[in-house]
Each structure stands twice: as C-alpha cells, then as structure tokens.
Design a protein around this motif. Structure first.
Motif, mmCIF file in Angstrom:
data_model
loop_
_atom_site.group_PDB
_atom_site.id
_atom_site.type_symbol
_atom_site.label_atom_id
_atom_site.label_comp_id
_atom_site.label_asym_id
_atom_site.label_seq_id
_atom_site.Cartn_x
_atom_site.Cartn_y
_atom_site.Cartn_z
ATOM 1 N N THR A 79 65.523 17.661 61.981
ATOM 2 C CA THR A 79 65.062 18.313 63.208
ATOM 3 C C THR A 79 64.829 17.275 64.304
ATOM 4 O OG1 THR A 79 64.007 20.043 61.903
ATOM 5 C CG2 THR A 79 63.295 19.817 64.197
ATOM 6 N N SER A 80 65.345 17.559 65.494
ATOM 7 C CA SER A 80 65.228 16.631 66.627
ATOM 8 C C SER A 80 65.440 17.414 67.912
ATOM 9 C CB SER A 80 66.292 15.530 66.513
ATOM 10 O OG SER A 80 67.589 16.081 66.655
ATOM 11 N N ALA A 81 65.486 16.704 69.022
ATOM 12 C CA ALA A 81 65.779 17.352 70.306
ATOM 13 C C ALA A 81 67.170 17.979 70.259
ATOM 14 C CB ALA A 81 65.700 16.332 71.433
ATOM 15 N N TRP A 82 68.080 17.347 69.519
ATOM 16 C CA TRP A 82 69.432 17.899 69.371
ATOM 17 C C TRP A 82 69.366 19.288 68.744
ATOM 18 C CZ3 TRP A 82 72.227 19.854 65.345
ATOM 19 C CH2 TRP A 82 73.580 20.101 65.578
ATOM 20 N N THR A 83 68.487 19.476 67.771
ATOM 21 C CA THR A 83 68.369 20.760 67.079
ATOM 22 C C THR A 83 68.027 21.878 68.057
ATOM 23 O OG1 THR A 83 67.529 19.560 65.146
ATOM 24 C CG2 THR A 83 67.267 21.948 65.147
ATOM 25 N N THR A 84 67.081 21.609 68.934
ATOM 26 C CA THR A 84 66.667 22.606 69.921
ATOM 27 C C THR A 84 67.829 22.994 70.823
ATOM 28 O OG1 THR A 84 64.423 21.715 69.903
ATOM 29 C CG2 THR A 84 65.027 23.112 71.769
ATOM 30 N N ALA A 85 68.540 21.988 71.328
ATOM 31 C CA ALA A 85 69.676 22.247 72.210
ATOM 32 C C ALA A 85 70.789 22.989 71.472
ATOM 33 C CB ALA A 85 70.203 20.923 72.766
ATOM 34 N N ALA A 86 71.031 22.602 70.217
ATOM 35 C CA ALA A 86 72.087 23.239 69.428
ATOM 36 C C ALA A 86 71.754 24.704 69.156
ATOM 37 C CB ALA A 86 72.280 22.483 68.117
ATOM 38 N N ASN A 87 70.511 24.972 68.821
ATOM 39 C CA ASN A 87 70.101 26.364 68.575
ATOM 40 C C ASN A 87 70.226 27.212 69.833
ATOM 41 O OD1 ASN A 87 69.458 26.575 65.795
ATOM 42 N ND2 ASN A 87 67.573 25.413 66.124
ATOM 43 N N THR A 88 69.904 26.636 70.977
ATOM 44 C CA THR A 88 70.046 27.349 72.248
ATOM 45 C C THR A 88 71.504 27.700 72.501
ATOM 46 O OG1 THR A 88 68.116 26.221 73.192
ATOM 47 C CG2 THR A 88 69.682 27.202 74.742
ATOM 48 N N THR A 89 72.393 26.731 72.282
ATOM 49 C CA THR A 89 73.830 26.950 72.452
ATOM 50 C C THR A 89 74.329 28.051 71.518
ATOM 51 O OG1 THR A 89 74.223 24.650 73.106
ATOM 52 C CG2 THR A 89 76.112 25.879 72.244
ATOM 53 N N LEU A 90 73.901 27.985 70.263
ATOM 54 C CA LEU A 90 74.354 28.948 69.261
ATOM 55 C C LEU A 90 73.842 30.352 69.565
ATOM 56 C CD1 LEU A 90 75.749 29.697 66.659
ATOM 57 C CD2 LEU A 90 73.858 28.691 65.372
ATOM 58 N N LYS A 91 72.575 30.471 69.923
ATOM 59 C CA LYS A 91 72.011 31.791 70.219
ATOM 60 C C LYS A 91 72.678 32.410 71.451
ATOM 61 C CE LYS A 91 67.560 30.951 67.998
ATOM 62 N NZ LYS A 91 66.119 30.666 68.178
ATOM 63 N N ALA A 92 73.007 31.580 72.425
ATOM 64 C CA ALA A 92 73.706 32.080 73.616
ATOM 65 C C ALA A 92 75.086 32.607 73.233
ATOM 66 C CB ALA A 92 73.829 30.966 74.649
ATOM 67 N N ALA A 93 75.761 31.889 72.333
ATOM 68 C CA ALA A 93 77.086 32.323 71.886
ATOM 69 C C ALA A 93 76.997 33.633 71.105
ATOM 70 C CB ALA A 93 77.733 31.235 71.027
ATOM 71 N N GLU A 94 75.954 33.766 70.272
ATOM 72 C CA GLU A 94 75.767 35.010 69.522
ATOM 73 C C GLU A 94 75.470 36.180 70.459
ATOM 74 O OE1 GLU A 94 74.145 33.618 65.135
ATOM 75 O OE2 GLU A 94 72.683 33.843 66.741
ATOM 76 N N SER A 95 74.676 35.936 71.477
ATOM 77 C CA SER A 95 74.364 36.981 72.451
ATOM 78 C C SER A 95 75.620 37.433 73.189
ATOM 79 C CB SER A 95 73.322 36.483 73.456
ATOM 80 O OG SER A 95 72.091 36.230 72.819
ATOM 81 N N THR A 96 76.457 36.471 73.555
ATOM 82 C CA THR A 96 77.714 36.801 74.228
ATOM 83 C C THR A 96 78.610 37.631 73.315
ATOM 84 O OG1 THR A 96 77.629 34.777 75.557
ATOM 85 C CG2 THR A 96 79.779 35.832 75.310
ATOM 86 N N ALA A 97 78.650 37.251 72.039
ATOM 87 C CA ALA A 97 79.460 37.999 71.077
ATOM 88 C C ALA A 97 78.940 39.427 70.919
ATOM 89 C CB ALA A 97 79.465 37.283 69.734
ATOM 90 N N GLU A 98 77.627 39.584 70.910
ATOM 91 C CA GLU A 98 77.046 40.925 70.795
ATOM 92 C C GLU A 98 77.457 41.793 71.985
ATOM 93 O OE1 GLU A 98 75.592 42.370 68.443
ATOM 94 O OE2 GLU A 98 74.521 40.936 67.183
ATOM 95 N N ARG A 99 77.504 41.190 73.180
ATOM 96 C CA ARG A 99 77.861 41.936 74.385
ATOM 97 C C ARG A 99 79.344 42.270 74.455
ATOM 98 N NH1 ARG A 99 74.890 37.967 76.994
ATOM 99 N NH2 ARG A 99 76.820 37.149 77.888
ATOM 100 N N THR A 100 80.170 41.311 74.043
ATOM 101 C CA THR A 100 81.617 41.469 74.250
ATOM 102 C C THR A 100 82.388 41.926 73.020
ATOM 103 O OG1 THR A 100 82.000 39.122 73.751
ATOM 104 C CG2 THR A 100 81.589 39.712 76.064
ATOM 105 N N LEU A 101 81.803 41.735 71.842
ATOM 106 C CA LEU A 101 82.513 42.063 70.601
ATOM 107 C C LEU A 101 81.703 43.006 69.721
ATOM 108 C CD1 LEU A 101 83.682 38.430 69.723
ATOM 109 C CD2 LEU A 101 85.115 40.238 70.688
ATOM 110 N N GLY A 102 80.852 43.799 70.340
ATOM 111 C CA GLY A 102 79.940 44.654 69.575
ATOM 112 C C GLY A 102 80.626 45.527 68.548
#
Length: 303
Positions: A98-121
């Motif tokens: 766990t590091s600052a990278w982890t926080t940024a990576a999780n943010t990137t991943l959650k944003a991608a999942e949200s986009t997928a939910e909107r566009t590929l529901g």
C-alpha cells in the motif's frame, strides 16, 4: 535480419513512436530472448499501439517485474483496465504494498468501472447472468470464469457469493471463485459449499492462505518428496502435479481431511499405480474415500 539487428530496429521504432512497427519487431526479439527487459519494451509498445489483450498477456509472464516499480505497475494496470479486465486489475493492485500509488490506481480503476457501467451496462448484465449460471456443462465453466473477470468488482462479488453455495457447480470451479476472492483480499464473510460431505463453510477470504502454503500441504509435499524424490523422478513429478490438484479440491480445509500426511501419500501412490489398498484404520479409510471422490470429480472434467 539477425536478432541484434532486429532489436536495433525495434529500438529505433520505439524512439520514433512508430508503435505498430515497434511492437512487431519487439515481438520478434522476444521470441528469441524471453527476458524481463525485452518483455517490458514489448509491452510498452503494445500498450502504445492499443493492443491491450496481448500487452496484458505478455506482462503476466513477468508479473514480478511489473509489481516492482510504480512506472511498470502503471503500464500493466493500463493494459488491464483498457482490456476491461477489472478483476485482474484489482488483484494486481492488492499484490503491491500500500502506497500513494495504490490510492491513485484505485481511483483510476473505479473510474474505469463506472464508465463501463454507464456504457456497457447490458453487456455486463449478460456476462453476470452467464456467471450466475456456471453450473451448466463443466466445459463452459472455464470460459464463464474468464469472462467474469471483466465484471466490475461489486458485480463480481455479488455473483461469486451466489456461486460459492451452488451445489451443482463443479468443486474446482467453486475453489477458483473462492481463490479469486482471496486474491482480491475480500474482508467480509462468505459461505461456501465444500467438497467434504457437501459441508457449508463460513470463511473470510482475506484471512485464508495461498494454495499449497498451509502446514498440511507442506507436510504432504514433503512426505511425497521423501518417499519418491530420489527414487523415481518421473513418478514423483507426475504425482506432485496430482497432489497439487487434490489440494485444490480440499482448499481451504485440507487439514480436516489429511490427518496423516504419510498415509495420504501411501494412498495416493497405491491408487495411481493400481496397487491393492487395505486401510489400516477408520481415518485411513476416510482419506481413501476422499481421494477416490476427487478422482471421480476429475474424470467428470474430461467427460
């Protein structure tokens, strides 16, 4: 061209950002020199050329390299996220400290999942529905498991909980789903229908240990090595693979079944070499029946 000439051309193509050419050339170099540095150059070119599936597949061959630094981890994460391989991305993030990278990576991943939910529901709903119905023929379960890795985390977790208690699912498929939850470090309690007597277990995936790393598994591996390691190398390697499969079936409670590691190995050798078995006591007979049950489940996979 020689490999040296091909590598020089690949380096020039990378510097020129001619990524399609670079990817093709680096792939040729990698076929001859499957080293971590060449792998990194190849993956970098493939990501830049938007060949994300190939990039992620090649990166997985040197996963430790991509977990070692933030820059390399970003490259691997980008390939997984672009390929919508969300579950593998979550597991990769969990595998790093766990590091600052982890926080940024999780943010990137959650944003991608949200986009997928909107566009590929609708696509995600179909994939989830197929995941729910993995108790179809065993041959289809492998493809269903792979497709499910493209589900966002919450959808995967919801379906996984259902599958863990599905009595019609092949035991190895249930174990694979549970092991994915372990890799995801899921901290909430789940229930799982286990191989032994169809017993229902209550587990916290994050508190489990890796396959083969519990004391019982180490003991039976050691017992097999003592028995055959220096006597029959071919049989030893063959039975070691089979033992690994048995331990997968028994995960995460091998200790409840393997009460005597030496007796378990004796039974394994006897069953696989066609020897007559006469259990010496009730515990040995119970272990023999479990091994026979596992053998039958494995035969079912081939039918």
């Amino acid at each position: 061209m020689t490999i040296a000439e091909t590598q020089l051309a690949a380096e020039q193509a990378s510097r020129a950002q001619d990524w399609s050419k670079a990817a093709s050339l680096w792939e040729q170099v990698y076929q001859a020199q499957q080293t971590a540095p060449v792998n990194y150059e190849l993956v970098q070119a493939l990501v830049a050329d938007q060949q994300y599936v190939a990039a992620a597949n090649y990166a997985s061959e040197f996963e430790a390299q991509y977990l070692a630094t933030d820059a390399a981890a970003d490259l691997y994460l980008n390939a997984l996220v672009a390929n919508h391989d969300f579950i593998s991305a979550h597991i990769m993030i969990k595998a790093r400290p766990t590091s600052a990278w982890t926080t940024a990576a999780n943010t990137t991943l959650k944003a991608a999942e949200s986009t997928a939910e909107r566009t590929l529901g609708s696509t995600l709903t179909t994939t989830m529905r197929h995941f729910y119905h993995l108790s179809e023929p065993v041959q289809k379960q492998v493809a269903g498991l792979q497709a499910a890795r493209h589900l966002p985390y919450e959808r995967y977790l919801t379906a996984a909980k259902f599958l863990l208690v599905d009595p019609f699912l092949h035991p190895l498929t249930r174990v694979e789903v549970l092991y994915t939850l372990y890799q995801l470090q899921v901290s909430e309690t789940v229930k799982m229908q286990w191989l032994l007597d169809e017993k229902m277990l209550t587990l916290c995936p994050a508190k489990l240990v890796a396959l083969g790393q519990d004391e019982t598994s180490k003991a039976v591996y050691h017992a097999l090595k003592v028995r055959l390691g220096n006597q029959d190398v071919f049989l030893y390697e063959s039975l070691r693979e089979l033992l690994q499969l048995q331990l997968m079936y028994l995960y995460p409670c091998a200790a409840q079944v393997i009460t005597d590691s030496t007796a378990w190995i004796d039974l394994l050798i006897s069953l696989q070499t066609g020897q007559t078995i006469t259990p010496s006591d009730d515990q040995t007979e119970k272990m023999m029946k479990i091994q026979q049950k596992i053998q039958q489940f494995s035969l079912d996979l081939q039918s």
